[in-house]
Design a protein around this motif. Structure first.
Motif, PDB file in Angstrom:
ATOM      1  N   THR A 136     -10.406   0.392   2.365  1.00 37.38           N
ATOM      2  CA  THR A 136      -9.986   1.466   3.410  1.00 37.38           C
ATOM      3  C   THR A 136      -8.885   1.628   3.642  1.00 37.38           C
ATOM      4  O   THR A 136      -8.605   2.917   4.094  1.00 37.38           O
ATOM      5  CB  THR A 136     -10.919   0.581   4.716  1.00 37.38           C
ATOM      6  N   LYS A 137      -7.773   0.811   3.698  1.00 34.52           N
ATOM      7  CA  LYS A 137      -6.502   1.114   3.501  1.00 34.52           C
ATOM      8  C   LYS A 137      -6.028   2.286   2.584  1.00 34.52           C
ATOM      9  O   LYS A 137      -5.258   2.954   2.786  1.00 34.52           O
ATOM     10  CB  LYS A 137      -5.661  -0.203   3.709  1.00 34.52           C
ATOM     11  N   PHE A 138      -6.431   2.001   1.162  1.00 37.70           N
ATOM     12  CA  PHE A 138      -6.333   2.759   0.252  1.00 37.70           C
ATOM     13  C   PHE A 138      -6.569   4.237   0.627  1.00 37.70           C
ATOM     14  O   PHE A 138      -6.038   5.308   0.474  1.00 37.70           O
ATOM     15  CB  PHE A 138      -6.753   2.463  -1.024  1.00 37.70           C
ATOM     16  N   HIS A 139      -7.758   4.495   1.168  1.00 36.70           N
ATOM     17  CA  HIS A 139      -8.336   5.636   1.516  1.00 36.70           C
ATOM     18  C   HIS A 139      -7.604   6.212   2.573  1.00 36.70           C
ATOM     19  O   HIS A 139      -7.148   7.449   2.533  1.00 36.70           O
ATOM     20  CB  HIS A 139     -10.006   5.543   1.814  1.00 36.70           C
ATOM     21  N   GLU A 140      -7.348   5.394   3.597  1.00 38.24           N
ATOM     22  CA  GLU A 140      -6.534   6.103   4.746  1.00 38.24           C
ATOM     23  C   GLU A 140      -5.236   6.525   4.253  1.00 38.24           C
ATOM     24  O   GLU A 140      -4.590   7.732   4.792  1.00 38.24           O
ATOM     25  CB  GLU A 140      -6.322   5.203   5.836  1.00 38.24           C
ATOM     26  N   VAL A 171       0.876  -1.222  -0.137  1.00 41.79           N
ATOM     27  CA  VAL A 171       0.026   0.089  -0.115  1.00 41.79           C
ATOM     28  C   VAL A 171       0.826   1.227   0.154  1.00 41.79           C
ATOM     29  O   VAL A 171       0.871   2.036  -0.649  1.00 41.79           O
ATOM     30  CB  VAL A 171      -0.945   0.130   1.275  1.00 41.79           C
ATOM     31  N   ALA A 172       1.956   1.317   0.733  1.00 41.24           N
ATOM     32  CA  ALA A 172       3.052   2.430   0.907  1.00 41.24           C
ATOM     33  C   ALA A 172       3.460   2.573  -0.447  1.00 41.24           C
ATOM     34  O   ALA A 172       3.757   3.855  -1.085  1.00 41.24           O
ATOM     35  CB  ALA A 172       3.779   2.190   2.018  1.00 41.24           C
ATOM     36  N   ARG A 173       3.840   1.540  -1.238  1.00 40.27           N
ATOM     37  CA  ARG A 173       4.545   1.796  -2.262  1.00 40.27           C
ATOM     38  C   ARG A 173       3.619   2.237  -3.484  1.00 40.27           C
ATOM     39  O   ARG A 173       3.959   3.121  -4.338  1.00 40.27           O
ATOM     40  CB  ARG A 173       5.222   0.309  -2.927  1.00 40.27           C
ATOM     41  N   MET A 174       2.336   1.817  -3.519  1.00 38.98           N
ATOM     42  CA  MET A 174       1.419   2.391  -4.282  1.00 38.98           C
ATOM     43  C   MET A 174       1.177   3.737  -3.906  1.00 38.98           C
ATOM     44  O   MET A 174       1.072   4.698  -4.977  1.00 38.98           O
ATOM     45  CB  MET A 174       0.095   1.710  -4.144  1.00 38.98           C
ATOM     46  N   ARG A 182      -5.487   7.637  -4.474  1.00 40.38           N
ATOM     47  CA  ARG A 182      -6.735   7.959  -5.298  1.00 40.38           C
ATOM     48  C   ARG A 182      -7.567   6.820  -5.678  1.00 40.38           C
ATOM     49  O   ARG A 182      -7.086   5.983  -6.346  1.00 40.38           O
ATOM     50  CB  ARG A 182      -6.330   8.764  -6.630  1.00 40.38           C
ATOM     51  N   LEU A 183      -8.934   6.909  -5.793  1.00 39.75           N
ATOM     52  CA  LEU A 183      -9.758   5.864  -5.598  1.00 39.75           C
ATOM     53  C   LEU A 183     -10.776   6.407  -6.699  1.00 39.75           C
ATOM     54  O   LEU A 183     -11.250   7.579  -6.567  1.00 39.75           O
ATOM     55  CB  LEU A 183     -10.513   5.575  -4.300  1.00 39.75           C
ATOM     56  N   LEU A 184     -11.159   5.430  -7.812  1.00 41.75           N
ATOM     57  CA  LEU A 184     -11.947   5.997  -8.674  1.00 41.75           C
ATOM     58  C   LEU A 184     -13.412   4.896  -8.607  1.00 41.75           C
ATOM     59  O   LEU A 184     -12.952   3.657  -8.239  1.00 41.75           O
ATOM     60  CB  LEU A 184     -11.339   5.458 -10.238  1.00 41.75           C
ATOM     61  N   VAL A 185     -14.437   5.380  -9.055  1.00 41.06           N
ATOM     62  CA  VAL A 185     -15.472   4.511  -9.151  1.00 41.06           C
ATOM     63  C   VAL A 185     -15.530   3.606 -10.368  1.00 41.06           C
ATOM     64  O   VAL A 185     -15.503   4.029 -11.498  1.00 41.06           O
ATOM     65  CB  VAL A 185     -16.934   5.320  -9.037  1.00 41.06           C
ATOM     66  N   LEU A 236     -15.457   5.981   2.463  1.00 43.04           N
ATOM     67  CA  LEU A 236     -15.388   7.217   1.849  1.00 43.04           C
ATOM     68  C   LEU A 236     -16.549   8.050   2.221  1.00 43.04           C
ATOM     69  O   LEU A 236     -17.789   7.288   2.614  1.00 43.04           O
ATOM     70  CB  LEU A 236     -15.415   7.160   0.306  1.00 43.04           C
ATOM     71  N   THR A 237     -16.496   9.255   1.918  1.00 47.81           N
ATOM     72  CA  THR A 237     -17.760   9.950   2.493  1.00 47.81           C
ATOM     73  C   THR A 237     -18.698  10.095   1.125  1.00 47.81           C
ATOM     74  O   THR A 237     -17.770   9.970  -0.169  1.00 47.81           O
ATOM     75  CB  THR A 237     -17.455  11.497   2.695  1.00 47.81           C
ATOM     76  N   PRO A 238     -19.866  10.527   1.169  1.00 47.60           N
ATOM     77  CA  PRO A 238     -20.568  10.617  -0.272  1.00 47.60           C
ATOM     78  C   PRO A 238     -19.841  11.865  -1.189  1.00 47.60           C
ATOM     79  O   PRO A 238     -19.860  11.454  -2.305  1.00 47.60           O
ATOM     80  CB  PRO A 238     -21.767  11.226   0.302  1.00 47.60           C
TER      81      PRO A 238
END
Length: 356
Positions: free
Chosen positions: A252-256, A213-216, A260-263, A295-297
């Motif tokens: 959740t880990k990515f978000h924290e 996750v840290a490398r990403m 960047r998260l895409l739908v 994530l928030t709305p």
């Protein structure tokens, strides 16, 4: 057919960070304009106007899939594997439905599940770094909008690390983004080591480790986790040790971590797949699952509009502003506080033409 000039009055507009005060939004032709004389006025009081949604991972087998996307406010779909080129060209040219971009043929190993799909093109099977460069050149000739790699299995079924890296390097030389299909933690590590730009899916075999996750995060990688698909696969293969909770907790880990998260949904209508999210409707399922992952709305809506447009350099959409393409979704209620209200659709415009 020329679309009517339209004014949507008294509507709050999603900016990517929240909502404006009630205002007028004007559309002429295919574009949003600063002002104008409308042929049609729409009452937007009590409603919210979103940019047309962008599904960052879907597949199409025909116009019907694109029509289904549009009916649910998904005005752009990023197709992650389609062939032959004549079919892709035809789908790109469809009017009155969602627009697509496409990876055309993806790169796969010789013995994996993707290579065994009926009719899979032989030129998508890549086994050596030398073949990797030839593969990318073929995709450039096809006009691929980005490169898709499947990083699931080790040789002899899948591609080795050097071959995956060669595809990434060749694509970057051509200024193309690379999207990696990864549904196991091992596949994620291959993708990260190779330097891909975007990972799609989330692991079902375990929660992704902190180091990866840290490398990403440090590499600026983007994730399109397709939680709808992950949940569907986990349910369909419950006896195989695959758990949806691993995928959700990884997101959740990515978000924290600030990744960047895409739908994206992996919507498809292919026969024989383990799960087939419905085009368009599954986008709204994905919204709820991403809120469930932390994530928030507002963050989810941004991930379905502005962030996807920015990631894929879609400069004409993803934002409601003068000059942008008039792909619009009018919602009853406030999806920035209740994400389920995105299903309460009052109006949809494609390039300025109202379709719902």
């Amino acid at each position: 057919m020329v679309a009517d000039a339209t004014a949507i009055d008294g509507v709050r507009v999603f900016t990517g960070d929240g909502l404006t005060e009630p205002q007028r939004v004007c559309v002429e032709g295919e574009r949003i304009v600063t002002d104008g004389t409308p042929d049609v006025t729409v009452d937007g009081v009590g409603k919210v106007l979103l940019p047309g949604l962008i599904d960052s991972h879907m597949h199409t087998l025909g116009r019907g899939d694109l029509a289904d996307l549009a009916r649910w406010g998904v005005t752009t779909g990023l197709d992650m594997a389609a062939w032959p080129l004549s079919f892709v060209t035809d789908m790109r040219a469809q009017a009155g439905v969602a627009q697509i971009l496409s990876a055309t043929t993806p790169a796969v190993g010789p013995g994996g599940n993707h290579a065994k799909m009926p009719g899979f093109p032989a030129d998508g099977i890549v086994t050596t770094p030398k073949e990797a460069y030839a593969f990318v050149e073929r995709r450039v000739a096809d006009g691929a909008d980005y490169i898709k790699i499947v990083t699931e299995a080790a040789p002899p079924r899948g591609m080795d690390q050097a071959t995956v890296k060669a595809i990434v390097d060749a694509a970057h030389e051509r200024n193309l983004l690379v999207v990696a299909h990864s549904i196991t933690t091992g596949a994620f590590r291959v993708a990260v080591e190779a330097g891909v730009d975007i990972s799609t899916h989330a692991p079902l075999d375990a929660v992704l480790d902190d180091e990866t996750v840290a490398r990403m995060r440090d590499a600026g990688m983007v994730s399109s986790p397709t939680l709808t698909m992950m949940r569907g696969i986990a349910d369909a293969r419950a006896g195989a040790g695959l758990r949806y909770g691993y995928a959700r907790d990884t997101v959740t880990k990515f978000h924290e971590a600030g990744i960047r998260l895409l739908v994206g949904t992996d919507a498809n209508s292919a026969p024989g797949v383990p799960f087939a999210p419905k085009h368009g409707a599954s986008m709204h399922d994905e919204f709820e699952l991403m809120v469930g992952a932390g994530l928030t709305p507002v963050e989810v809506l941004r991930s379905a509009t502005t962030l996807t447009a920015q990631t894929f350099a879609l400069a004409d959409r993803g934002e409601i502003a003068p000059g942008r393409r008039a792909d619009l979704l009018l919602i009853d209620g406030d999806p920035t506080t209740d994400i389920t209200t995105t299903r309460k659709i009052h109006g949809i415009w494609l390039a300025g033409e109202r379709i719902r």
